[in-house]
Design a protein around this motif. Structure first.
Motif, PDB file in Angstrom:
ATOM      1  N   ARG A   1      26.492  17.501  11.443  1.00  0.00           N
ATOM      2  CA  ARG A   1      26.431  17.131  10.020  1.00  0.00           C
ATOM      3  C   ARG A   1      27.667  17.636   9.281  1.00  0.00           C
ATOM      4  O   ARG A   1      28.264  16.923   8.469  1.00  0.00           O
TER       5      ARG A   1
ATOM      6  N   PHE B   1      37.750   3.738   1.097  1.00  0.00           N
ATOM      7  CA  PHE B   1      36.374   3.837   0.573  1.00  0.00           C
ATOM      8  C   PHE B   1      35.367   3.427   1.637  1.00  0.00           C
ATOM      9  O   PHE B   1      34.328   4.074   1.819  1.00  0.00           O
TER      10      PHE B   1
ATOM     11  N   LEU C   1      23.399   9.996   7.053  1.00  0.00           N
ATOM     12  CA  LEU C   1      22.032   9.596   6.703  1.00  0.00           C
ATOM     13  C   LEU C   1      21.227   9.243   7.951  1.00  0.00           C
ATOM     14  O   LEU C   1      20.039   9.549   8.045  1.00  0.00           O
TER      15      LEU C   1
ATOM     16  N   LEU D   1      24.503  21.768   5.629  1.00  0.00           N
ATOM     17  CA  LEU D   1      25.857  21.648   6.188  1.00  0.00           C
ATOM     18  C   LEU D   1      26.836  22.427   5.321  1.00  0.00           C
ATOM     19  O   LEU D   1      26.564  22.729   4.157  1.00  0.00           O
TER      20      LEU D   1
ATOM     21  N   TYR E   1      15.342  12.107   1.047  1.00  0.00           N
ATOM     22  CA  TYR E   1      16.092  11.186   1.897  1.00  0.00           C
ATOM     23  C   TYR E   1      16.244   9.815   1.211  1.00  0.00           C
ATOM     24  O   TYR E   1      17.345   9.248   1.173  1.00  0.00           O
TER      25      TYR E   1
ATOM     26  N   ARG F   1      18.763   9.912  -1.498  1.00  0.00           N
ATOM     27  CA  ARG F   1      20.154   9.896  -1.013  1.00  0.00           C
ATOM     28  C   ARG F   1      20.583   8.483  -0.620  1.00  0.00           C
ATOM     29  O   ARG F   1      21.726   8.073  -0.866  1.00  0.00           O
ATOM     30  N   VAL F   2      19.671   7.730  -0.012  1.00  0.00           N
ATOM     31  CA  VAL F   2      19.999   6.341   0.347  1.00  0.00           C
ATOM     32  C   VAL F   2      20.261   5.524  -0.924  1.00  0.00           C
ATOM     33  O   VAL F   2      21.202   4.720  -0.984  1.00  0.00           O
TER      34      VAL F   2
ATOM     35  N   ASP G   1      23.644   6.441  -2.320  1.00  0.00           N
ATOM     36  CA  ASP G   1      24.702   5.850  -1.502  1.00  0.00           C
ATOM     37  C   ASP G   1      24.844   4.355  -1.801  1.00  0.00           C
ATOM     38  O   ASP G   1      25.951   3.832  -1.926  1.00  0.00           O
TER      39      ASP G   1
ATOM     40  N   ARG H   1      26.589   3.710  -5.069  1.00  0.00           N
ATOM     41  CA  ARG H   1      28.032   3.921  -4.983  1.00  0.00           C
ATOM     42  C   ARG H   1      28.723   2.648  -4.484  1.00  0.00           C
ATOM     43  O   ARG H   1      29.734   2.211  -5.045  1.00  0.00           O
ATOM     44  N   VAL H   2      28.133   2.056  -3.461  1.00  0.00           N
ATOM     45  CA  VAL H   2      28.737   0.844  -2.890  1.00  0.00           C
ATOM     46  C   VAL H   2      28.669  -0.312  -3.883  1.00  0.00           C
ATOM     47  O   VAL H   2      29.655  -1.038  -4.092  1.00  0.00           O
TER      48      VAL H   2
ATOM     49  N   TYR I   1      31.194   0.109  -6.650  1.00  0.00           N
ATOM     50  CA  TYR I   1      32.566  -0.099  -6.176  1.00  0.00           C
ATOM     51  C   TYR I   1      32.866  -1.587  -6.024  1.00  0.00           C
ATOM     52  O   TYR I   1      33.884  -2.096  -6.518  1.00  0.00           O
TER      53      TYR I   1
ATOM     54  N   THR J   1      31.308   4.582  -9.948  1.00  0.00           N
ATOM     55  CA  THR J   1      31.516   4.831  -8.521  1.00  0.00           C
ATOM     56  C   THR J   1      31.854   6.296  -8.277  1.00  0.00           C
ATOM     57  O   THR J   1      31.329   6.928  -7.347  1.00  0.00           O
TER      58      THR J   1
ATOM     59  N   VAL K   1      26.533  11.775  -4.231  1.00  0.00           N
ATOM     60  CA  VAL K   1      26.269  11.688  -2.783  1.00  0.00           C
ATOM     61  C   VAL K   1      26.683  12.996  -2.109  1.00  0.00           C
ATOM     62  O   VAL K   1      25.973  13.535  -1.255  1.00  0.00           O
ATOM     63  N   ARG K   2      27.838  13.531  -2.529  1.00  0.00           N
ATOM     64  CA  ARG K   2      28.310  14.781  -1.922  1.00  0.00           C
ATOM     65  C   ARG K   2      27.424  15.963  -2.316  1.00  0.00           C
ATOM     66  O   ARG K   2      27.152  16.844  -1.519  1.00  0.00           O
TER      67      ARG K   2
ATOM     68  N   ARG L   1      24.013  16.205  -0.242  1.00  0.00           N
ATOM     69  CA  ARG L   1      23.983  16.233   1.220  1.00  0.00           C
ATOM     70  C   ARG L   1      23.035  17.320   1.734  1.00  0.00           C
ATOM     71  O   ARG L   1      22.449  17.197   2.809  1.00  0.00           O
ATOM     72  N   ASN L   2      22.915  18.377   0.960  1.00  0.00           N
ATOM     73  CA  ASN L   2      22.032  19.463   1.377  1.00  0.00           C
ATOM     74  C   ASN L   2      20.729  19.468   0.608  1.00  0.00           C
ATOM     75  O   ASN L   2      20.082  20.495   0.479  1.00  0.00           O
TER      76      ASN L   2
ATOM     77  N   ALA M   1      19.907  23.487  -0.012  1.00  0.00           N
ATOM     78  CA  ALA M   1      20.246  24.489   1.000  1.00  0.00           C
ATOM     79  C   ALA M   1      21.396  25.338   0.482  1.00  0.00           C
ATOM     80  O   ALA M   1      22.450  24.808   0.162  1.00  0.00           O
TER      81      ALA M   1
END
Lengths: 99, 445
Positions: free
Chosen positions: A13, A26, A37, A50, B247, B250-251, B254, B257-258, B261, B282, B289-290, B293-294, B363
């Motif tokens: 990760r 991008f 994911l 991570l 989870y 997060r999807v 993500d 973001r796409v 953009y 974006t 998203v960053r 991650r945790n 985390a």
């Protein structure tokens, strides 16, 4: 999840996340995030945290370590087909990382 | 139909009625030798009772509006001296509604077009009042409105009440007409209430509130082009009604973001201002998203939202190149912008809720004390802990500063409904022959 499994997953990760942060395009960043994911989905969201600080900025090294760590997951009982699919996604992400 | 729409329809109808004088003749009665008599006294009495019912509906709307703006529970033992302007108006309206025996108009009366123009105007007033009652239970109520918004509702109700009092005097000789209880006191309370509510700066954003039909899932096969993206994005918005687990969230992040953009890339030539805004979106979602991650958290679902988000991202990537796309897509881009705002607001609320209720965890590396190791340097371990200001890693700040849509300052005048407010006020204050009246005699200088 045993400690060795958790360590391998945390390593995978972390290095994939570092790759996502260092991409030149991008699309590649999006693909690396999808690998991340996918790894989390394979473990039902029960994953170790991570950490990307302190890692090298050389993408080749990061990729090699990530690939190795993901491959190692097979030895901890993760389905081999799923691991292969993740490795393929990793390759796709790398192929997109061209300016 | 929002509060602004219904209140505007109410005001427009009343302003129209206030322009009419000689009511008996307009109901087909005698009085003008140039206009034939078309109705009998009994028919005019029926019309008078019918208009009384329409008036009752408008009066009930006023009472509900004042109650929504100033809900003091029990005014029975209060006196004129102990009641404030808003409470006095509410008290007088309550008494007027209680004293009225006309009753509310039936559904058939509200929905059937009338032959006489003046009765038709009353029907439209009553119809707007009946529709407007839905707004008070759907966002236009005390606790949901700011003080400035409450003042707008209060002022609207007071102006409508003033109009009803003025009309009450004009209709006094109509057969079957039932006069208001204490019209002078009611009129004075309405006048003072309108003045009181107009002291400070109003907030006309209340016009956007009110009842709206519940948005539904668009469950049809994938639509082509940008419409398909809108479909998936709309369904994502509906899917976010259910709290997503970490989870799924997060999807969704993500996918957004796409979508942002690709939308920015496509709108670059046709709508550069939107493209700039979406490029900023974006960046926001990339940072989110960053930051997530945790993020952990198993409570919730959100699979449907995640699926629709992924679908939207896939569809927008398959759109034709910008130069090949249809030129006239401005409307669709505007709708996509609205959906973006709605989704941003929902996602911000979800993350805040997840942090407040400790449903999401972050985390973090925490030094720990252990008695099981003799090493001088203790290993740093990661723990999933609830997101608080101390350990949120910037997530909550990101949500508050960048994701949550900025509330624009309240407009000084409502562009859409301001005109109807001005017209009703002018119609109430209009006196035939007054120096300010455009159709009255002008004073010589």
């Amino acid at each position: 999840m045993l400690l060795a499994h958790a360590v391998a997953l945390a390593e995978a990760r972390s290095y994939v996340a570092a790759l996502a942060d260092l991409t030149r395009t991008f699309d590649a960043s999006v693909e690396y995030e999808r690998v991340l994911l996918q790894l989390d989905w394979m473990h039902d969201g029960e994953v170790p945290g991570l950490e990307t600080s302190g890692l090298t900025t050389d993408r080749d090294i990061l990729f090699a370590v990530a690939e190795s760590a993901i491959s190692e997951l097979v030895t901890h009982g993760v389905d081999a087909l799923k691991v292969e699919l993740v490795l393929d996604m990793l390759e796709v992400a790398r192929s997109q990382d061209a300016p | 139909m929002t509060y602004g729409d219904n209140a505007t329809a109410l005001r427009v109808g009343l302003a129209e009625l206030l322009h009419h004088h000689r009511i008996q003749q307009r109901l087909g009665g005698p009085g003008l030798h140039t206009v034939p008599v078309t109705t009998t006294a009994a028919e005019r009495a029926d019309l008078g009772q019918q208009i009384s019912r329409y008036r009752h509906a408008a009066l009930a709307w006023c009472l509900q509006a004042v109650s929504a703006a100033n809900p003091r529970i029990n005014l029975d033992r209060t006196t004129t001296r102990s009641r404030g302007p808003a409470e006095e108006l509410r008290y007088r309206l309550t008494k007027a509604v209680e004293a009225s025996t006309a009753g509310l108009p039936s559904l058939e009366e509200l929905t059937s077009t009338e032959d006489l123009a003046i009765v038709e105007s009353w029907r439209e007033v009553a119809r707007a009042a009946a529709l407007g009652e839905h707004d008070f239970g759907a966002g236009v109520g005390y606790g949901r409105l700011s003080d400035a918004e409450c003042r707008v509702v209060m002022k609207d109700a007071a102006e409508v009440t003033r109009a009803l009092v003025v009309l009450d005097r004009r209709y006094a000789k109509v057969p079957g007409w039932e006069s208001l209880k204490d019209p002078t006191r009611l009129g004075r309370a309405a006048e003072i209430g309108a003045m009181f509510a107009g002291y400070e700066t109003p907030d006309y954003r209340v016009d956007q509130r009110g009842w709206r039909p519940t948005p539904r899932f668009v469950d049809v096969p994938g639509l082509p082009g940008l419409v398909g993206v809108l479909q998936a994005q709309h369904n994502l918005f509906i899917g976010l009604d259910r709290f997503p687990n970490a989870y799924s969230l997060r999807v969704v992040l993500d996918s957004q973001r796409v979508v942002s953009y690709e939308a920015a890339q496509n709108a670059m030539s046709n709508a550069p201002s939107l493209a700039q805004e979406w490029a900023r979106r974006t960046q926001t979602y990339t940072a989110l998203v960053r930051a997530t991650r945790n993020l952990g958290g198993l409570v919730g679902g959100g699979g449907e939202a995640a699926g629709q988000g992924a679908l939207a991202a896939t569809r927008i990537r398959r759109l034709a190149a910008p130069e090949e796309a249809q030129a006239d897509q401005t409307l669709l881009w505007g709708q996509l912008a609205q959906l973006f705002t709605a989704v941003d607001e929902r996602v911000a609320a979800i993350i805040s809720h997840g942090a407040d209720r400790r449903l999401y965890f972050q985390a973090v590396s925490l030094p720990r004390v252990t008695d099981q190791s003799n090493d001088l340097v203790k290993p740093v371990r990661q723990r999933f802990v609830p997101i608080t200001s101390a350990v949120d890693g910037g997530l909550l700040r990101l949500v508050a500063d960048q994701l949550r849509p900025r509330r624009l300052p309240a407009p000084a005048v409502s562009p859409r409904t301001g005109r109807s407010r001005e017209e009703l006020r002018a119609a109430i204050d209009h006196r035939p022959g007054s120096p300010t009246s455009p159709d009255g005699p002008q004073l010589g200088v």
